[in-house]
Scaffold this active site. Structure first.
Site: not given
Ligand SMILES: NC(=O)c1ccc[n+]([C@@H]2O[C@H](COP(=O)([O-])OP(=O)(O)OC[C@H]3O[C@@H](n4cnc5c(N)ncnc54)[C@H](OP(=O)(O)O)[C@@H]3O)[C@@H](O)[C@H]2O)c1
Length: 293
Positions: A48, A203-205, A207-208, A211
């Protein structure tokens, strides 16, 4: 299927230079804020922030007066990508050699300013991974106290079985969201339930994508349908998504991606609430664009 990890896990991927690029004091405040709302587990990976985010997090952690036993640290290894921090890597590949697994964990421990990881995950399956080699490295890391548990990420059922032939697999961190629902149907979550494997949803959302500006007409239409369901129940899109994932009987842990405490708290609030099976299928139907057969 109880375990020590909080149901909402704070993903740190976007806390560093890949996202919000928070300062040391901002990260410290966010760690404290998470613990205050019951989010005691933190998700990392060696790569990361091009190998900078674990250190950014560890620099903040070391100034906090919090007992290490009160939090849980998850990290991952194996993805090799060329970067300024790793100039010796010429081409993207995976490395699950004995030496690399051990060296990677030792580097993560140093960067995170901790003596042990609660959970090490193999970040992505490799066609070249040898379960015996991985098991030997994990045995060594466990017996030397450097990791307490071991799991995988992005593994299919068969890939999990391959590793299980040599060593217990205690978690599978997989992509799950209304935009990516394969694990509900491809046996991954069934296997988690039968084999007592902790499922974690990354990436529950999307990856954003729930929104951010998106151009794909298919994705836009899907989001519109989801928004109609969310509006009907007076949920925001993120609340609806967290309810959807948390409602599944496999007791999926949600790995949030936000760098903002008020957004992470929404996931906690949804864990404390609930939806009905009928509402779950309404979301599923909106996501699929078709009704259940
Ligand atoms: N194992 C794997 O291969 C793998 C791959 C990817 C990720 N991951 C893990 O999973 C975690 C989550 O993944 P992700 O980052 O893709 O998760 P995500 O929750 O799908 O997306 C996060 C993004 O959404 C934005 N967001 C969240 N709530 C929001 C809202 N209410 N309004 C507008 N934007 C919003 C965040 O921005 P803000 O920061 O501005 O809120 C951030 O940029 C990562 O941090 C990592 O630890 C693991």
């Amino acid at each position: 299927m109880s375990n020590k990890y909080s149901r909402i896990i704070a993903g740190a991927m976007n806390w560093g230079v890949w996202g919000a690029d928070l300062s040391t004091s901002e990260i410290a405040k966010l760690i404290e804020g998470c613990i205050d709302i019951g989010v005691t587990s933190f998700d990392h990976a060696d790569i990361y922030g091009e190998h900078t985010t674990e250190k950014a997090w560890g620099d903040a952690w070391k100034n906090l007066n919090i007992d290490r036993e009160n939090i849980q640290l998850i990290s991952k290894c194996g993805i090799m990508r060329p970067s300024p921090q790793r100039p010796s890597i010429e081409k993207p590949h995976y490395d699950y050699s004995y030496q690399h697994i051990i060296t990677s964990v030792e580097t993560s421990l140093k960067n995170l300013n901790t003596d042990y990881l609660d959970m090490l995950l193999i970040h992505r399956p490799s066609p070249l991974m040898n379960p015996e080699t991985i098991a030997k490295a994990i045995d060594h890391l466990k017996s030397s106290g450097k990791i307490r548990q071991f799991g995988v990420s992005n593994f299919t059922q068969n890939q999990v079985k391959l590793i299980q032939s040599q060593i217990p697999v205690e978690a599978n961190q997989i992509e799950i969201s209304p935009f990516y629902m394969d694990p509900f149907h491809d046996g991954t979550l069934d296997q988690c339930m039968t084999d007592n494997i902790i499922p974690m949803a990354w990436s529950p959302l999307g990856g954003g994508s729930m929104f951010k500006k998106i151009s794909s007409p298919t994705l836009l239409a899907q989001r519109e349908r989801l928004k109609a369901v969310a509006d009907k129940y007076n949920w925001s899109l993120d609340e609806m998504t967290y309810y959807f994932i948390l409602h599944h009987p496999a007791q999926i842990k949600v790995v949030t991606g936000s760098s903002k405490i008020e957004r992470i708290k929404k996931a906690v609030d949804c864990y404390n609430g609930s939806i009905t099976d009928a509402q779950w299928f309404e979301i599923w139907t909106a996501a699929k664009g078709e009704i259940v057969p």
